[in-house]
Design an enzyme around this catalytic site. Structure first.
Site, PDB file in Angstrom:
ATOM      1  N   ASN A 274       0.873  -1.171   0.000  1.00  0.00           N
ATOM      2  CA  ASN A 274       0.000   0.000   0.000  1.00  0.00           C
ATOM      3  C   ASN A 274       0.911   1.223   0.000  1.00  0.00           C
ATOM      4  O   ASN A 274       1.566   1.500   0.995  1.00  0.00           O
ATOM      5  CB  ASN A 274      -0.910  -0.019   1.235  1.00  0.00           C
ATOM      6  CG  ASN A 274      -1.738   1.244   1.349  1.00  0.00           C
ATOM      7  OD1 ASN A 274      -1.810   2.042   0.416  1.00  0.00           O
ATOM      8  ND2 ASN A 274      -2.372   1.436   2.498  1.00  0.00           N
ATOM      9  N   TRP A 275       0.935   1.885  -1.122  1.00  0.00           N
ATOM     10  CA  TRP A 275       1.862   3.016  -1.255  1.00  0.00           C
ATOM     11  C   TRP A 275       1.357   4.289  -0.598  1.00  0.00           C
ATOM     12  O   TRP A 275       2.057   5.283  -0.548  1.00  0.00           O
ATOM     13  CB  TRP A 275       2.181   3.239  -2.740  1.00  0.00           C
ATOM     14  CG  TRP A 275       3.385   2.463  -3.184  1.00  0.00           C
ATOM     15  CD1 TRP A 275       3.860   1.314  -2.618  1.00  0.00           C
ATOM     16  CD2 TRP A 275       4.281   2.778  -4.250  1.00  0.00           C
ATOM     17  NE1 TRP A 275       4.990   0.894  -3.269  1.00  0.00           N
ATOM     18  CE2 TRP A 275       5.274   1.777  -4.285  1.00  0.00           C
ATOM     19  CE3 TRP A 275       4.330   3.796  -5.198  1.00  0.00           C
ATOM     20  CZ2 TRP A 275       6.306   1.767  -5.213  1.00  0.00           C
ATOM     21  CZ3 TRP A 275       5.370   3.788  -6.138  1.00  0.00           C
ATOM     22  CH2 TRP A 275       6.345   2.782  -6.132  1.00  0.00           C
ATOM     23  N   LYS A 276       0.087   4.292  -0.169  1.00  0.00           N
ATOM     24  CA  LYS A 276      -0.480   5.481   0.489  1.00  0.00           C
ATOM     25  C   LYS A 276      -0.267   6.715  -0.404  1.00  0.00           C
ATOM     26  O   LYS A 276      -0.356   6.584  -1.625  1.00  0.00           O
ATOM     27  CB  LYS A 276       0.133   5.633   1.878  1.00  0.00           C
ATOM     28  CG  LYS A 276       0.008   4.333   2.691  1.00  0.00           C
ATOM     29  CD  LYS A 276       0.384   4.440   4.116  1.00  0.00           C
ATOM     30  CE  LYS A 276       0.163   3.089   4.799  1.00  0.00           C
ATOM     31  NZ  LYS A 276       0.396   3.131   6.230  1.00  0.00           N
TER      32      LYS A 276
ATOM     33  N   HIS B 206      -9.339   2.031   5.299  1.00  0.00           N
ATOM     34  CA  HIS B 206      -8.008   2.041   5.929  1.00  0.00           C
ATOM     35  C   HIS B 206      -8.065   2.941   7.164  1.00  0.00           C
ATOM     36  O   HIS B 206      -8.751   3.964   7.161  1.00  0.00           O
ATOM     37  CB  HIS B 206      -6.960   2.555   4.937  1.00  0.00           C
ATOM     38  CG  HIS B 206      -5.570   2.330   5.419  1.00  0.00           C
ATOM     39  ND1 HIS B 206      -4.986   3.154   6.353  1.00  0.00           N
ATOM     40  CD2 HIS B 206      -4.672   1.358   5.151  1.00  0.00           C
ATOM     41  CE1 HIS B 206      -3.771   2.689   6.625  1.00  0.00           C
ATOM     42  NE2 HIS B 206      -3.559   1.594   5.903  1.00  0.00           N
TER      43      HIS B 206
ATOM     44  N   GLU C 244      -6.148   5.081   8.261  1.00  0.00           N
ATOM     45  CA  GLU C 244      -5.785   6.485   8.006  1.00  0.00           C
ATOM     46  C   GLU C 244      -6.978   7.246   7.457  1.00  0.00           C
ATOM     47  O   GLU C 244      -7.171   8.422   7.752  1.00  0.00           O
ATOM     48  CB  GLU C 244      -4.572   6.543   7.055  1.00  0.00           C
ATOM     49  CG  GLU C 244      -3.299   6.170   7.795  1.00  0.00           C
ATOM     50  CD  GLU C 244      -2.236   5.506   6.948  1.00  0.00           C
ATOM     51  OE1 GLU C 244      -2.309   5.569   5.708  1.00  0.00           O
ATOM     52  OE2 GLU C 244      -1.315   4.908   7.541  1.00  0.00           O
TER      53      GLU C 244
ATOM     54  N   GLU D 153      -5.351  -4.483  10.606  1.00  0.00           N
ATOM     55  CA  GLU D 153      -4.194  -3.629  10.825  1.00  0.00           C
ATOM     56  C   GLU D 153      -4.342  -2.874  12.147  1.00  0.00           C
ATOM     57  O   GLU D 153      -5.048  -1.849  12.199  1.00  0.00           O
ATOM     58  CB  GLU D 153      -4.068  -2.601   9.689  1.00  0.00           C
ATOM     59  CG  GLU D 153      -3.970  -3.220   8.313  1.00  0.00           C
ATOM     60  CD  GLU D 153      -3.362  -2.258   7.294  1.00  0.00           C
ATOM     61  OE1 GLU D 153      -2.320  -2.606   6.740  1.00  0.00           O
ATOM     62  OE2 GLU D 153      -3.920  -1.164   7.086  1.00  0.00           O
TER      63      GLU D 153
ATOM     64  N   GLY E 253       3.255   1.869  10.721  1.00  0.00           N
ATOM     65  CA  GLY E 253       4.302   2.869  10.562  1.00  0.00           C
ATOM     66  C   GLY E 253       5.091   3.134  11.832  1.00  0.00           C
ATOM     67  O   GLY E 253       5.868   4.083  11.900  1.00  0.00           O
TER      68      GLY E 253
ATOM     69  N   SER F 171       3.700  -2.641  10.068  1.00  0.00           N
ATOM     70  CA  SER F 171       5.146  -2.872  10.166  1.00  0.00           C
ATOM     71  C   SER F 171       5.581  -4.265   9.711  1.00  0.00           C
ATOM     72  O   SER F 171       6.494  -4.860  10.285  1.00  0.00           O
ATOM     73  CB  SER F 171       5.641  -2.585  11.588  1.00  0.00           C
ATOM     74  OG  SER F 171       5.378  -1.234  11.934  1.00  0.00           O
TER      75      SER F 171
ATOM     76  N   GLY G 274       2.811  -1.325   4.172  1.00  0.00           N
ATOM     77  CA  GLY G 274       3.018   0.081   3.837  1.00  0.00           C
ATOM     78  C   GLY G 274       4.474   0.351   3.496  1.00  0.00           C
ATOM     79  O   GLY G 274       4.950   0.013   2.411  1.00  0.00           O
ATOM     80  N   GLY G 275       5.198   0.928   4.446  1.00  0.00           N
ATOM     81  CA  GLY G 275       6.570   1.397   4.250  1.00  0.00           C
ATOM     82  C   GLY G 275       7.479   0.467   3.466  1.00  0.00           C
ATOM     83  O   GLY G 275       8.116   0.899   2.493  1.00  0.00           O
TER      84      GLY G 275
HETATM   85  P1  13P Z   1       3.305  -0.018   7.552  1.00  0.00           P
HETATM   86  O1  13P Z   1       3.667  -1.320   6.909  1.00  0.00           O
HETATM   87  O2  13P Z   1       4.123   1.135   7.070  1.00  0.00           O
HETATM   88  O3  13P Z   1       3.256  -0.140   9.043  1.00  0.00           O
HETATM   89  O4  13P Z   1       1.802   0.335   7.077  1.00  0.00           O
HETATM   90  C1  13P Z   1       0.817  -0.614   7.180  1.00  0.00           C
HETATM   91  C2  13P Z   1      -0.376  -0.155   6.453  1.00  0.00           C
HETATM   92  O5  13P Z   1      -1.039   0.779   6.851  1.00  0.00           O
HETATM   93  C3  13P Z   1      -0.718  -0.834   5.195  1.00  0.00           C
HETATM   94  O6  13P Z   1      -1.993  -0.487   4.759  1.00  0.00           O
END
Ligand code: 13P
Length: 248
Positions: free
Chosen positions: A9-11, A92, A94, A164, A170, A210, A231-232
């Site tokens: 997920n590149w956000k 999500h 966020e 999640e 993150g 993470s 994510g990251g």
């Molecule tokens: P991270 O892997 O950066 O913790 O993010 C997880 C996430 O929100 C994937 O949707």
């Protein structure tokens, strides 16, 4: 064993040039019989991503449930379908936390996507406070019940769930495989009650928060964890490849 479903997920990261360069490096190495590999990218990069990805499934990061109308700044299902998008991340944390997305909105999005023959990646997960108060299982189970409201058993099987925990996103703090497994088992149990055990077994449940090459193997060993939403680490080509090829 069903195939694992591992999506990045590149956000709000990645221009068209970035995604093009990334896919040039990773797409041909993303063939894996046991893993469905995917990547969620910003709306503006979808067209490029769809064109360049042969082995990687491309997902949108959000969608509106209405077909069209006065919703400034939103993107509809027909708009995504025109580009060939099949998967869409909804709910999500966020979006829930920063943009006020509710369980009801998530449910409307899920229903609309399924009606259109698309695959919702429905996210759920608790805050640190809920976790510390030991209310995670009830909280997540409620999110699932609300998210799946009015979804038929036949359609429910097509949904991918992403568990999640917000405190693990993150932050570098991954839920231990045991904690993640425990909540994913609760999610499956909830689905078993809403539908039945057979259907609950068919629904893919990802863990996110993470996830990185160093911890994916242990997470994927868990009985109720069918994949990951990353994510990251998914922004780094080498890490992304290690994640989606964790079984090789
Ligand atoms: P991270 O892997 O950066 O913790 O993010 C997880 C996430 O929100 C994937 O949707």
């Amino acid at each position: 064993m069903k195939n694992k479903v591992i999506f990045g997920n590149w956000k709000m990261n990645g221009t068209n040039a970035d995604i093009k360069a990334f896919l040039k490096t990773v797409d041909k190495k993303a063939k894996n019989d046991k893993v469905i590999a995917g990547l969620a990218v910003p709306f503006t990069a979808l067209e490029t991503a769809i064109k360049k990805a042969k082995n990687i499934k491309i997902a949108a990061e959000n969608v509106h449930w209405a077909e069209n109308g006065a919703y400034t700044g939103e993107v509809s299902i027909p708009m995504l379908q025109e580009l060939g998008v099949e998967y869409v991340v909804i709910g999500h944390s966020e979006r829930r936390e920063m943009f006020g997305e509710t369980d009801e909105a998530v449910n409307k999005k899920a229903l609309a996507l399924l009606k259109a023959g698309m695959v919702p990646i429905l996210c759920c997960g608790e805050t640190l406070e809920t976790y510390e108060n030991k209310k995670t299982n009830k909280f997540v189970s409620d999110q699932i019940k609300k998210g799946f409201k009015d979804i038929s058993a036949e359609d429910a099987k097509k949904v991918i769930i992403a568990y999640e925990p917000i405190w693990a996103i993150g932050t570098g703090k991954t839920a231990t495989p045991e904690i993640a497994q425990d909540v994913c088992a609760t999610i499956r149990e909830t689905l078993g009650k809403v539908y039945n055990k057979t259907i609950a077994k068919e629904i893919a449940i990802q863990y996110g928060g993470s996830v990185k090459p160093a911890n994916i193997k242990d997470l994927m060993k868990q009985k109720d964890i069918d994949g990951a939403l990353v994510g990251g680490a998914s922004l780094i080509a080498e890490d992304y490849l290690e994640l989606i090829n964790y079984n090789k």
